[in-house]
Design a protein around this motif. Structure first.
Motif, mmCIF file in Angstrom:
data_model
loop_
_atom_site.group_PDB
_atom_site.id
_atom_site.type_symbol
_atom_site.label_atom_id
_atom_site.label_comp_id
_atom_site.label_asym_id
_atom_site.label_seq_id
_atom_site.Cartn_x
_atom_site.Cartn_y
_atom_site.Cartn_z
ATOM 1 N N ARG A 59 10.461 16.472 -13.151
ATOM 2 C CA ARG A 59 11.300 15.751 -14.114
ATOM 3 C C ARG A 59 12.156 14.704 -13.414
ATOM 4 N N ASN A 60 12.786 15.091 -12.308
ATOM 5 C CA ASN A 60 13.654 14.160 -11.583
ATOM 6 C C ASN A 60 12.873 12.974 -11.037
ATOM 7 N N ASN A 61 11.649 13.215 -10.581
ATOM 8 C CA ASN A 61 10.814 12.115 -10.102
ATOM 9 C C ASN A 61 10.435 11.170 -11.234
ATOM 10 N N LEU A 62 10.144 11.719 -12.408
ATOM 11 C CA LEU A 62 9.816 10.866 -13.554
ATOM 12 C C LEU A 62 11.024 10.049 -13.988
ATOM 13 N N THR A 66 11.900 5.551 -13.626
ATOM 14 C CA THR A 66 12.364 4.618 -14.664
ATOM 15 C C THR A 66 13.834 4.244 -14.486
ATOM 16 N N ASP A 67 14.462 4.710 -13.412
ATOM 17 C CA ASP A 67 15.873 4.382 -13.184
ATOM 18 C C ASP A 67 16.126 2.886 -13.128
ATOM 19 N N HIS A 68 15.203 2.148 -12.536
ATOM 20 C CA HIS A 68 15.402 0.700 -12.412
ATOM 21 C C HIS A 68 15.516 0.024 -13.786
ATOM 22 N N LEU A 69 14.972 0.660 -14.807
ATOM 23 C CA LEU A 69 15.055 0.105 -16.162
ATOM 24 C C LEU A 69 16.410 0.363 -16.802
ATOM 25 N N ALA A 70 17.178 1.283 -16.225
ATOM 26 C CA ALA A 70 18.466 1.658 -16.802
ATOM 27 C C ALA A 70 19.643 1.035 -16.059
ATOM 28 N N ASP A 73 22.234 -4.352 -15.864
ATOM 29 C CA ASP A 73 21.776 -5.657 -16.344
ATOM 30 C C ASP A 73 20.487 -5.563 -17.157
ATOM 31 N N GLN A 74 20.087 -4.350 -17.497
ATOM 32 C CA GLN A 74 18.878 -4.115 -18.295
ATOM 33 C C GLN A 74 19.269 -3.478 -19.629
ATOM 34 N N THR A 75 18.475 -3.714 -20.619
ATOM 35 C CA THR A 75 18.656 -3.030 -21.903
ATOM 36 C C THR A 75 17.427 -2.156 -22.119
ATOM 37 N N LEU A 76 17.665 -0.841 -22.216
ATOM 38 C CA LEU A 76 16.559 0.086 -22.434
ATOM 39 C C LEU A 76 16.072 -0.006 -23.873
#
Length: 111
Positions: A59-62, A66-70, A73-76
């Motif tokens: 779970r932590n790896n998944l 996607t952390d870079h998307l959060a 300066d990003q909108t999820l």
């Protein structure tokens, strides 16, 4: 698994054993011996703990993927927010190894 079962009963226990054979346990440095039946009774709990550890690692790896998307300066997207929350919630209510083994992983939405 023997080590972990003993440590669940007595975290300070000092012991040794050979060839993963529970019947060869030697208690060291004054550790009070624990009956084999008591150690074996912990195996189910140890299996669950190990399964949960594996589940959390995956779970932590998944989530990390996607952390870079959060970043600030990003909108999820709503779908990605839901996916990430589903991953965080995946351990909720699990009490047996069978439940852990039966977990259905959420599908990652397109980035």
């Amino acid at each position: 698994m023997i080590d972990k079962a003993i440590k669940k009963i007595n975290s300070n226990a000092e012991f040794t054993y050979q060839d993963n054979d529970i019947n060869t346990i030697q208690w060291l440095n004054g550790t009070t011996p624990i009956p084999v039946a008591d150690i074996e009774a912990q195996f189910t709990a140890v299996e669950f703990d190990m399964a949960m550890e594996d589940l959390r690692t995956k779970r932590n790896n998944l989530l990390k993927d996607t952390d870079h998307l959060a970043l600030s300066d990003q909108t999820l997207s709503t779908e990605m927010t839901t996916y990430r929350q589903s991953l965080r919630d995946i351990t909720n209510g699990l009490t047996t190894k069978a439940q852990v083994d039966a977990v259905t992983w959420p599908t990652k939405p397109g980035a």
